[in-house]
Design a protein around this motif. Structure first.
Motif, PDB file in Angstrom:
ATOM      1  N   TYR A  17      -5.698   0.899 -10.678  1.00  0.00           N
ATOM      2  CA  TYR A  17      -6.448   0.795  -9.417  1.00  0.00           C
ATOM      3  C   TYR A  17      -6.273  -0.583  -8.795  1.00  0.00           C
ATOM      4  O   TYR A  17      -6.112  -0.716  -7.574  1.00  0.00           O
ATOM      5  CB  TYR A  17      -7.931   1.081  -9.665  1.00  0.00           C
ATOM      6  CG  TYR A  17      -8.311   2.515  -9.415  1.00  0.00           C
ATOM      7  CD1 TYR A  17      -8.601   2.975  -8.135  1.00  0.00           C
ATOM      8  CD2 TYR A  17      -8.379   3.422 -10.457  1.00  0.00           C
ATOM      9  CE1 TYR A  17      -8.951   4.288  -7.901  1.00  0.00           C
ATOM     10  CE2 TYR A  17      -8.718   4.746 -10.243  1.00  0.00           C
ATOM     11  CZ  TYR A  17      -9.005   5.182  -8.959  1.00  0.00           C
ATOM     12  OH  TYR A  17      -9.337   6.489  -8.731  1.00  0.00           O
ATOM     13  N   ASP A  22       0.864  -1.181   0.000  1.00  0.00           N
ATOM     14  CA  ASP A  22       0.000   0.000   0.000  1.00  0.00           C
ATOM     15  C   ASP A  22       0.893   1.222   0.000  1.00  0.00           C
ATOM     16  O   ASP A  22       1.400   1.628   1.043  1.00  0.00           O
ATOM     17  CB  ASP A  22      -0.902  -0.024   1.226  1.00  0.00           C
ATOM     18  CG  ASP A  22      -1.951   1.080   1.173  1.00  0.00           C
ATOM     19  OD1 ASP A  22      -1.857   1.890   0.236  1.00  0.00           O
ATOM     20  OD2 ASP A  22      -2.818   1.130   2.055  1.00  0.00           O
ATOM     21  N   GLY A  37       6.291   3.751  -6.629  1.00  0.00           N
ATOM     22  CA  GLY A  37       6.094   3.597  -5.197  1.00  0.00           C
ATOM     23  C   GLY A  37       7.398   3.686  -4.429  1.00  0.00           C
ATOM     24  O   GLY A  37       7.449   4.256  -3.330  1.00  0.00           O
ATOM     25  N   THR A  71      -3.234   7.972  -7.938  1.00  0.00           N
ATOM     26  CA  THR A  71      -2.953   7.800  -6.505  1.00  0.00           C
ATOM     27  C   THR A  71      -2.915   9.093  -5.715  1.00  0.00           C
ATOM     28  O   THR A  71      -3.146   9.086  -4.504  1.00  0.00           O
ATOM     29  CB  THR A  71      -1.605   7.086  -6.317  1.00  0.00           C
ATOM     30  OG1 THR A  71      -0.565   7.865  -6.917  1.00  0.00           O
ATOM     31  CG2 THR A  71      -1.634   5.713  -6.951  1.00  0.00           C
ATOM     32  N   ASP A 124       0.209   4.184  -0.384  1.00  0.00           N
ATOM     33  CA  ASP A 124      -0.385   5.383   0.196  1.00  0.00           C
ATOM     34  C   ASP A 124      -0.254   5.419   1.714  1.00  0.00           C
ATOM     35  O   ASP A 124      -0.768   6.314   2.371  1.00  0.00           O
ATOM     36  CB  ASP A 124      -1.859   5.479  -0.191  1.00  0.00           C
ATOM     37  CG  ASP A 124      -2.014   5.649  -1.683  1.00  0.00           C
ATOM     38  OD1 ASP A 124      -1.092   6.252  -2.274  1.00  0.00           O
ATOM     39  OD2 ASP A 124      -3.020   5.204  -2.240  1.00  0.00           O
ATOM     40  N   LYS A 136      -2.649  -0.727  -7.286  1.00  0.00           N
ATOM     41  CA  LYS A 136      -2.328   0.120  -6.142  1.00  0.00           C
ATOM     42  C   LYS A 136      -3.074  -0.261  -4.878  1.00  0.00           C
ATOM     43  O   LYS A 136      -2.611   0.042  -3.777  1.00  0.00           O
ATOM     44  CB  LYS A 136      -2.615   1.578  -6.477  1.00  0.00           C
ATOM     45  CG  LYS A 136      -4.052   2.039  -6.253  1.00  0.00           C
ATOM     46  CD  LYS A 136      -4.217   3.494  -6.543  1.00  0.00           C
ATOM     47  CE  LYS A 136      -5.608   3.969  -6.128  1.00  0.00           C
ATOM     48  NZ  LYS A 136      -5.821   3.860  -4.682  1.00  0.00           N
ATOM     49  N   PHE A 168       0.295   7.480 -12.898  1.00  0.00           N
ATOM     50  CA  PHE A 168       0.154   6.914 -11.555  1.00  0.00           C
ATOM     51  C   PHE A 168      -0.188   8.012 -10.548  1.00  0.00           C
ATOM     52  O   PHE A 168      -0.987   7.799  -9.625  1.00  0.00           O
ATOM     53  CB  PHE A 168       1.447   6.213 -11.117  1.00  0.00           C
ATOM     54  CG  PHE A 168       1.846   5.087 -12.019  1.00  0.00           C
ATOM     55  CD1 PHE A 168       0.911   4.185 -12.495  1.00  0.00           C
ATOM     56  CD2 PHE A 168       3.166   4.915 -12.400  1.00  0.00           C
ATOM     57  CE1 PHE A 168       1.280   3.144 -13.334  1.00  0.00           C
ATOM     58  CE2 PHE A 168       3.542   3.883 -13.228  1.00  0.00           C
ATOM     59  CZ  PHE A 168       2.600   2.988 -13.699  1.00  0.00           C
ATOM     60  N   PHE A 175       4.809   0.670 -11.654  1.00  0.00           N
ATOM     61  CA  PHE A 175       4.171   1.224 -10.457  1.00  0.00           C
ATOM     62  C   PHE A 175       5.044   1.021  -9.227  1.00  0.00           C
ATOM     63  O   PHE A 175       5.091   1.871  -8.335  1.00  0.00           O
ATOM     64  CB  PHE A 175       2.803   0.568 -10.249  1.00  0.00           C
ATOM     65  CG  PHE A 175       1.979   1.244  -9.182  1.00  0.00           C
ATOM     66  CD1 PHE A 175       1.219   2.361  -9.504  1.00  0.00           C
ATOM     67  CD2 PHE A 175       1.969   0.796  -7.879  1.00  0.00           C
ATOM     68  CE1 PHE A 175       0.457   2.991  -8.527  1.00  0.00           C
ATOM     69  CE2 PHE A 175       1.216   1.428  -6.898  1.00  0.00           C
ATOM     70  CZ  PHE A 175       0.457   2.533  -7.224  1.00  0.00           C
TER      71      PHE A 175
END
Length: 467
Positions: free
Chosen positions: A156, A9, A290, A218, A11, A159, A214, A286
């Motif tokens: 989606y 994750d 990240g 996000t 985020d 992520k 991305f 991705f």
């Protein structure tokens, strides 16, 4: 290396020492599935100051990115864990497009659209063709939208910290289609402009802006804000990112080479391999994004209007101005070449005319010489008669450019002087004839057919002197 997809994750990346309550922090840029107010701090390998600033500085790299092999291993682990969802998202629009093509084809046959000839002009035909054109255009636009939608849904699904499924991925991604498309257009426009501007800027932009889509998904940014924030993430890591892109490219080439051996036996597998690799490539990209976000932390980013306009100007300059400039150069060159060709043609025509005039003069000069030669030969014949009382006898025309009885007698009477020969000898020659030795006739063939003093014989201009 196996990873737990539920732990992935991006985020919620926080350092252990600086974890703050989500309820006490209010940070802009929240997205679906991410609690409001999460603050991102630098990676554990970076030791923050005692009183960290609320905004991270993204300009200076604090650590290296994960190794390409590690990123690929994590991507493969996530791919294996959610492969049904990922492939379902990719395959769904393909099946839908095939169905749409099938329906269109059946409808076209049913309407007789495919059987009508353009030569059959009628109001009915025009109506049928108009309907067919609208359907084709609608189908084309639908294909574009579905393809974009599937890319957004795939991001989606990647992520999220859990397998959200195909349906939910499409539902959550629907609101981001326009933003995703616009960011993609901007990236493509600027990057293409960079490639046209001496190529090198294009490679730089391709790395800088690789993560814009991305960021749209996000971090809830749009347009040039997302594009330029991608550059901030890549700042200080350009070569590392490029190497990781090249590594993936090399791996994919290797996979395709191996697959091509099998494809010779089963050709349809080529399309299947391409479809299967698409989610893995997106996951890998991705993960790099990240990783950069984890290193640099979450930071506020408000690009200036000047920065936005500058990159837009690069795209315009590359795609519009440069081709126009080259077009003007080409047109100017063509006009210059056209002028040179016209000048060359004029000079050629002048040269031809001059050559023709010169050629005509040359012909006249040669014919003039022939006439003079005949009078010289006439004098030589008269000397022969003075010595021998008669002219050399020849019942038929004798060529005076050959060694024969007539020419030997003429030379003997003239102290072995050479008898003149035609300027175009041996194609042209002088002839002599005397049946009784009391008179003679010598002749030359002239080249100027319009000479008024010649006699046309068998389409030849013959000039004669008789005595």
């Amino acid at each position: 290396m196996e990873i737990d997809p539920k732990k992935m994750d991006f985020d919620k990346m926080k350092s252990g020492k600086n974890l703050k309550s989500d309820a006490n922090v209010n940070q802009a840029g929240n997205v679906d599935g991410v609690d409001n107010g999460v603050k991102y701090n630098p990676a554990p390998s970076f030791t923050p100051p005692a009183n960290p600033s609320p905004i991270s500085n993204p300009s200076q790299p604090t650590t290296s990115l994960k190794k390409p092999t590690e990123l690929l291993s994590e991507a493969w682990g996530l791919y294996k864990a959610r492969w049904k969802t990922f492939l379902g998202i990719i395959v769904a629009p393909i099946l839908l497009m095939l169905l749409a093509f099938l329906v269109f084809r059946i409808g076209a046959f049913g309407m007789g659209f495919l059987d009508i000839s353009f030569s059959e002009f009628s109001a009915v035909n025009i109506l049928v063709y108009s309907i067919g054109f609208v359907l084709i255009l609608a189908l084309f636009l639908a294909i574009i939208i579905i393809q974009i939608w599937s890319q957004v849904a795939l991001i989606y699904a990647i992520k999220d910290n859990e397998d959200i499924g195909i349906k939910k991925a499409y539902q959550k991604s629907k609101s981001k289609i326009k933003s995703f498309f616009w960011a993609s257009i901007l990236v493509g426009f600027i990057t293409m402009g960079g490639f046209i501007l001496f190529t090198v800027p294009g490679f730089i932009f391709a790395v800088w802006f690789a993560f814009a889509v991305f960021i749209v998904i996000t971090e809830n940014l749009k347009g040039m804000d997302a594009v330029l924030k991608s550059r901030e993430y890549a700042r200080g890591y350009w070569w590392q990112i490029l190497w990781r892109f090249l590594f993936l490219y090399i791996v994919m080439i290797g996979v395709m080479i191996v697959a091509s051996i099998v494809l010779m036996l089963i050709p349809i597998l080529g399309n299947l391999v391409s479809i299967a690799l698409t989610p893995l490539i997106m996951i890998y990209m991705f993960l790099i994004y990240g990783n950069l976000r984890e290193i640099k932390g979450n930071f506020e980013f408000m690009p200036s209007a000047k920065a936005k306009k500058s990159f837009i100007a690069v795209g315009v300059l590359g795609i519009v101005a440069i081709p126009l400039l080259f077009g003007l150069i080409i047109i100017t060159s063509l006009n210059s070449a056209k002028d040179k060709v016209m000048d060359a043609n004029n000079k050629y025509e002048e040269s031809i005319n001059s050559a023709e005039e010169s050629f005509e003069d040359t012909i006249k000069n040669r014919d003039k010489q022939r006439v003079l030669d005949l009078y010289s030969i006439s004098k030589m014949l008269k000397r022969h008669k003075e010595e021998n009382g008669i002219y050399p006898v020849s019942y038929t025309s004798t060529k005076l450019n050959e060694n024969n009885q007539v020419t030997r007698k003429i030379k003997s009477a003239n102290e072995n002087a050479d008898i003149p020969v035609d300027p175009n000898d041996p194609s042209y020659y002088y002839s002599y004839k005397s049946v009784n030795g009391k008179s003679f006739e010598i002749a030359a063939r002239l080249e100027n057919m319009e000479d008024k003093d010649c006699e046309i014989v068998n389409n030849m201009c013959i000039y004669k002197i008789s005595n």
